[in-house]
Design a protein around this motif. Structure first.
Motif, PDB file in Angstrom:
ATOM      1  N   LYS A 107       0.836  -1.214   0.000  1.00 47.95           N
ATOM      2  CA  LYS A 107       0.000   0.000   0.000  1.00 47.95           C
ATOM      3  C   LYS A 107       0.868   1.260   0.000  1.00 47.95           C
ATOM      4  O   LYS A 107       0.560   2.241  -0.682  1.00 47.95           O
ATOM      5  CB  LYS A 107      -0.914  -0.010   1.231  1.00 47.95           C
ATOM      6  CG  LYS A 107      -1.976   1.075   1.237  1.00 47.95           C
ATOM      7  CD  LYS A 107      -2.994   0.871   0.127  1.00 47.95           C
ATOM      8  CE  LYS A 107      -4.099   1.909   0.172  1.00 47.95           C
ATOM      9  NZ  LYS A 107      -5.059   1.758  -0.949  1.00 47.95           N
ATOM     10  N   GLY A 108       1.969   1.206   0.730  1.00 45.18           N
ATOM     11  CA  GLY A 108       2.890   2.348   0.783  1.00 45.18           C
ATOM     12  C   GLY A 108       3.476   2.659  -0.591  1.00 45.18           C
ATOM     13  O   GLY A 108       3.604   3.820  -0.990  1.00 45.18           O
ATOM     14  N   ALA A 109       3.828   1.616  -1.337  1.00 45.42           N
ATOM     15  CA  ALA A 109       4.379   1.768  -2.690  1.00 45.42           C
ATOM     16  C   ALA A 109       3.328   2.360  -3.638  1.00 45.42           C
ATOM     17  O   ALA A 109       3.642   3.222  -4.477  1.00 45.42           O
ATOM     18  CB  ALA A 109       4.857   0.422  -3.215  1.00 45.42           C
ATOM     19  N   GLU A 110       2.073   1.889  -3.464  1.00 39.33           N
ATOM     20  CA  GLU A 110       0.976   2.413  -4.283  1.00 39.33           C
ATOM     21  C   GLU A 110       0.742   3.900  -4.019  1.00 39.33           C
ATOM     22  O   GLU A 110       0.556   4.693  -4.952  1.00 39.33           O
ATOM     23  CB  GLU A 110      -0.319   1.631  -3.985  1.00 39.33           C
ATOM     24  CG  GLU A 110      -0.362   0.238  -4.573  1.00 39.33           C
ATOM     25  CD  GLU A 110      -1.614  -0.528  -4.163  1.00 39.33           C
ATOM     26  OE1 GLU A 110      -2.540   0.107  -3.602  1.00 39.33           O
ATOM     27  OE2 GLU A 110      -1.678  -1.756  -4.399  1.00 39.33           O
ATOM     28  N   LEU A 111       0.740   4.262  -2.735  1.00 35.67           N
ATOM     29  CA  LEU A 111       0.521   5.673  -2.357  1.00 35.67           C
ATOM     30  C   LEU A 111       1.651   6.569  -2.884  1.00 35.67           C
ATOM     31  O   LEU A 111       1.415   7.688  -3.348  1.00 35.67           O
ATOM     32  CB  LEU A 111       0.416   5.805  -0.833  1.00 35.67           C
ATOM     33  CG  LEU A 111      -0.886   5.278  -0.203  1.00 35.67           C
ATOM     34  CD1 LEU A 111      -0.770   5.257   1.315  1.00 35.67           C
ATOM     35  CD2 LEU A 111      -2.080   6.140  -0.630  1.00 35.67           C
ATOM     36  N   GLN A 112       2.865   6.060  -2.817  1.00 38.44           N
ATOM     37  CA  GLN A 112       4.025   6.819  -3.311  1.00 38.44           C
ATOM     38  C   GLN A 112       3.924   7.051  -4.818  1.00 38.44           C
ATOM     39  O   GLN A 112       4.208   8.149  -5.317  1.00 38.44           O
ATOM     40  CB  GLN A 112       5.312   6.073  -2.959  1.00 38.44           C
ATOM     41  CG  GLN A 112       6.571   6.908  -3.221  1.00 38.44           C
ATOM     42  CD  GLN A 112       7.826   6.195  -2.747  1.00 38.44           C
ATOM     43  OE1 GLN A 112       7.800   5.002  -2.378  1.00 38.44           O
ATOM     44  NE2 GLN A 112       8.943   6.900  -2.763  1.00 38.44           N
ATOM     45  N   LYS A 113       3.500   5.986  -5.525  1.00 37.75           N
ATOM     46  CA  LYS A 113       3.335   6.078  -6.981  1.00 37.75           C
ATOM     47  C   LYS A 113       2.246   7.082  -7.344  1.00 37.75           C
ATOM     48  O   LYS A 113       2.407   7.895  -8.264  1.00 37.75           O
ATOM     49  CB  LYS A 113       3.001   4.703  -7.549  1.00 37.75           C
ATOM     50  CG  LYS A 113       2.966   4.655  -9.071  1.00 37.75           C
ATOM     51  CD  LYS A 113       2.675   3.253  -9.556  1.00 37.75           C
ATOM     52  CE  LYS A 113       2.618   3.210 -11.084  1.00 37.75           C
ATOM     53  NZ  LYS A 113       2.307   1.844 -11.582  1.00 37.75           N
ATOM     54  N   ARG A 114       1.130   7.026  -6.602  1.00 39.71           N
ATOM     55  CA  ARG A 114       0.022   7.966  -6.858  1.00 39.71           C
ATOM     56  C   ARG A 114       0.424   9.408  -6.557  1.00 39.71           C
ATOM     57  O   ARG A 114       0.030  10.340  -7.262  1.00 39.71           O
ATOM     58  CB  ARG A 114      -1.193   7.579  -6.001  1.00 39.71           C
ATOM     59  CG  ARG A 114      -2.030   6.464  -6.616  1.00 39.71           C
ATOM     60  CD  ARG A 114      -3.214   6.129  -5.753  1.00 39.71           C
ATOM     61  NE  ARG A 114      -4.120   7.264  -5.626  1.00 39.71           N
ATOM     62  CZ  ARG A 114      -5.046   7.359  -4.676  1.00 39.71           C
ATOM     63  NH1 ARG A 114      -5.178   6.412  -3.770  1.00 39.71           N
ATOM     64  NH2 ARG A 114      -5.844   8.405  -4.645  1.00 39.71           N
ATOM     65  N   GLU A 115       1.218   9.575  -5.518  1.00 36.98           N
ATOM     66  CA  GLU A 115       1.695  10.922  -5.164  1.00 36.98           C
ATOM     67  C   GLU A 115       2.535  11.515  -6.304  1.00 36.98           C
ATOM     68  O   GLU A 115       2.397  12.690  -6.655  1.00 36.98           O
ATOM     69  CB  GLU A 115       2.518  10.859  -3.887  1.00 36.98           C
ATOM     70  CG  GLU A 115       2.928  12.237  -3.370  1.00 36.98           C
ATOM     71  CD  GLU A 115       3.737  12.179  -2.096  1.00 36.98           C
ATOM     72  OE1 GLU A 115       3.832  13.208  -1.414  1.00 36.98           O
ATOM     73  OE2 GLU A 115       4.282  11.101  -1.781  1.00 36.98           O
ATOM     74  N   GLN A 116       3.403  10.682  -6.883  1.00 35.98           N
ATOM     75  CA  GLN A 116       4.232  11.129  -8.014  1.00 35.98           C
ATOM     76  C   GLN A 116       3.361  11.474  -9.228  1.00 35.98           C
ATOM     77  O   GLN A 116       3.588  12.484  -9.898  1.00 35.98           O
ATOM     78  CB  GLN A 116       5.246  10.045  -8.392  1.00 35.98           C
ATOM     79  CG  GLN A 116       6.379   9.889  -7.399  1.00 35.98           C
ATOM     80  CD  GLN A 116       7.336   8.772  -7.783  1.00 35.98           C
ATOM     81  OE1 GLN A 116       6.994   7.882  -8.581  1.00 35.98           O
ATOM     82  NE2 GLN A 116       8.535   8.773  -7.209  1.00 35.98           N
ATOM     83  N   GLN A 117       2.360  10.617  -9.492  1.00 36.51           N
ATOM     84  CA  GLN A 117       1.460  10.845 -10.624  1.00 36.51           C
ATOM     85  C   GLN A 117       0.690  12.156 -10.466  1.00 36.51           C
ATOM     86  O   GLN A 117       0.525  12.921 -11.432  1.00 36.51           O
ATOM     87  CB  GLN A 117       0.477   9.674 -10.751  1.00 36.51           C
ATOM     88  CG  GLN A 117       1.095   8.406 -11.289  1.00 36.51           C
ATOM     89  CD  GLN A 117       0.149   7.217 -11.240  1.00 36.51           C
ATOM     90  OE1 GLN A 117      -0.846   7.223 -10.507  1.00 36.51           O
ATOM     91  NE2 GLN A 117       0.447   6.175 -12.030  1.00 36.51           N
ATOM     92  N   LEU A 118       0.217  12.417  -9.246  1.00 37.37           N
ATOM     93  CA  LEU A 118      -0.521  13.664  -8.976  1.00 37.37           C
ATOM     94  C   LEU A 118       0.391  14.886  -9.119  1.00 37.37           C
ATOM     95  O   LEU A 118      -0.020  15.928  -9.619  1.00 37.37           O
ATOM     96  CB  LEU A 118      -1.138  13.626  -7.572  1.00 37.37           C
ATOM     97  CG  LEU A 118      -2.319  12.668  -7.388  1.00 37.37           C
ATOM     98  CD1 LEU A 118      -2.652  12.509  -5.911  1.00 37.37           C
ATOM     99  CD2 LEU A 118      -3.536  13.166  -8.156  1.00 37.37           C
ATOM    100  N   SER A 119       1.627  14.726  -8.705  1.00 32.45           N
ATOM    101  CA  SER A 119       2.610  15.814  -8.831  1.00 32.45           C
ATOM    102  C   SER A 119       2.896  16.113 -10.303  1.00 32.45           C
ATOM    103  O   SER A 119       2.941  17.282 -10.713  1.00 32.45           O
ATOM    104  CB  SER A 119       3.903  15.423  -8.112  1.00 32.45           C
ATOM    105  OG  SER A 119       4.873  16.426  -8.262  1.00 32.45           O
ATOM    106  N   TYR A 120       3.057  15.061 -11.113  1.00 32.86           N
ATOM    107  CA  TYR A 120       3.284  15.231 -12.555  1.00 32.86           C
ATOM    108  C   TYR A 120       2.064  15.872 -13.226  1.00 32.86           C
ATOM    109  O   TYR A 120       2.207  16.717 -14.115  1.00 32.86           O
ATOM    110  CB  TYR A 120       3.592  13.881 -13.220  1.00 32.86           C
ATOM    111  CG  TYR A 120       4.905  13.259 -12.826  1.00 32.86           C
ATOM    112  CD1 TYR A 120       6.023  14.049 -12.540  1.00 32.86           C
ATOM    113  CD2 TYR A 120       5.043  11.866 -12.736  1.00 32.86           C
ATOM    114  CE1 TYR A 120       7.230  13.476 -12.174  1.00 32.86           C
ATOM    115  CE2 TYR A 120       6.265  11.286 -12.375  1.00 32.86           C
ATOM    116  CZ  TYR A 120       7.341  12.101 -12.091  1.00 32.86           C
ATOM    117  OH  TYR A 120       8.546  11.528 -11.723  1.00 32.86           O
TER     118      TYR A 120
END
Length: 204
Positions: A107-120
């Motif tokens: 879940k932590g990896a998923e949240l990190q990935k989503r955070e990057q996507q939202l930033s982009y």
């Protein structure tokens, strides 16, 4: 006898020299009179405070409002996604304790990935709006420059300088400031060119 002739010749030469000087002087006077007088053109100058102009020019204000609304509209969906992400991230620690280490890592990896996507996505939206507004603003500035050039020619100005954020004039007397005249002329032109439905809204 010879001395008398010599004196007569001397007097003759002297008189001829005087006559020649008078003729030369008269010639110079006539030439001076015939020479056209040099017309000194009045140097009419003024300046425009470009920073004030861009703040008070209706088209520039409308353009700013347009992209502010566009930014809010396009950013609304993204803001909703960011809000959901923050809620999930806030509850992640409590869920991790309940679901165990393996779940927490995934879940932590998923949240990190989503955070990057939202930033982009935020960066992409910002760049898109900057490029669109930049093109329109460049076109507006170009139009203002052309207008001021035409205004200067029609009103007999030799120079119209620009002051403001990117100016090179460090001092000028207030009496040469035609910023308000230019703003009024530009706003009148913009108002006249506006579609009829926009004019009706403006009256209300």
């Amino acid at each position: 006898m010879k001395s008398k002739i010599h004196e007569y010749q001397k007097r003759n030469i002297k008189n001829m020299s005087k006559k020649a000087l008078v003729i030369i002087a008269l010639s110079i006077t006539i030439l001076s009179c015939n020479k056209p007088a040099t017309v000194v053109k009045e140097v009419k100058t003024a300046y425009v405070d470009t920073s004030v102009l861009m703040k008070e020019y209706t088209e520039a204000k409308d353009l700013e409002a347009k992209y502010k609304a566009k930014s809010e509209e396009k950013g609304r969906q993204l803001d909703a996604e960011i809000a959901r992400f923050k809620q999930e991230a806030a509850g992640f620690q409590a869920q991790a304790q309940a679901n165990g280490q393996a779940w927490a890592q995934q879940k932590g990896a998923e949240l990190q990935k989503r955070e990057q996507q939202l930033s982009y996505a935020q960066q992409a939206l910002s760049q898109e709006l900057q490029q669109e507004s930049g093109k329109e603003m460049d076109s507006l500035v170009s139009g203002v420059k052309k207008f001021i050039k035409t205004y200067g020619k029609e009103n007999g100005y030799t120079y119209i300088y620009g002051t403001g954020d990117a100016a090179s004039i460090l001092y000028a007397e207030d009496k040469y400031d035609i910023t308000k005249l230019i703003i009024k002329a530009l706003n009148d032109k913009y108002k006249a060119a506006a579609p009829k439905d926009e004019k009706a809204v403006a009256k209300k």
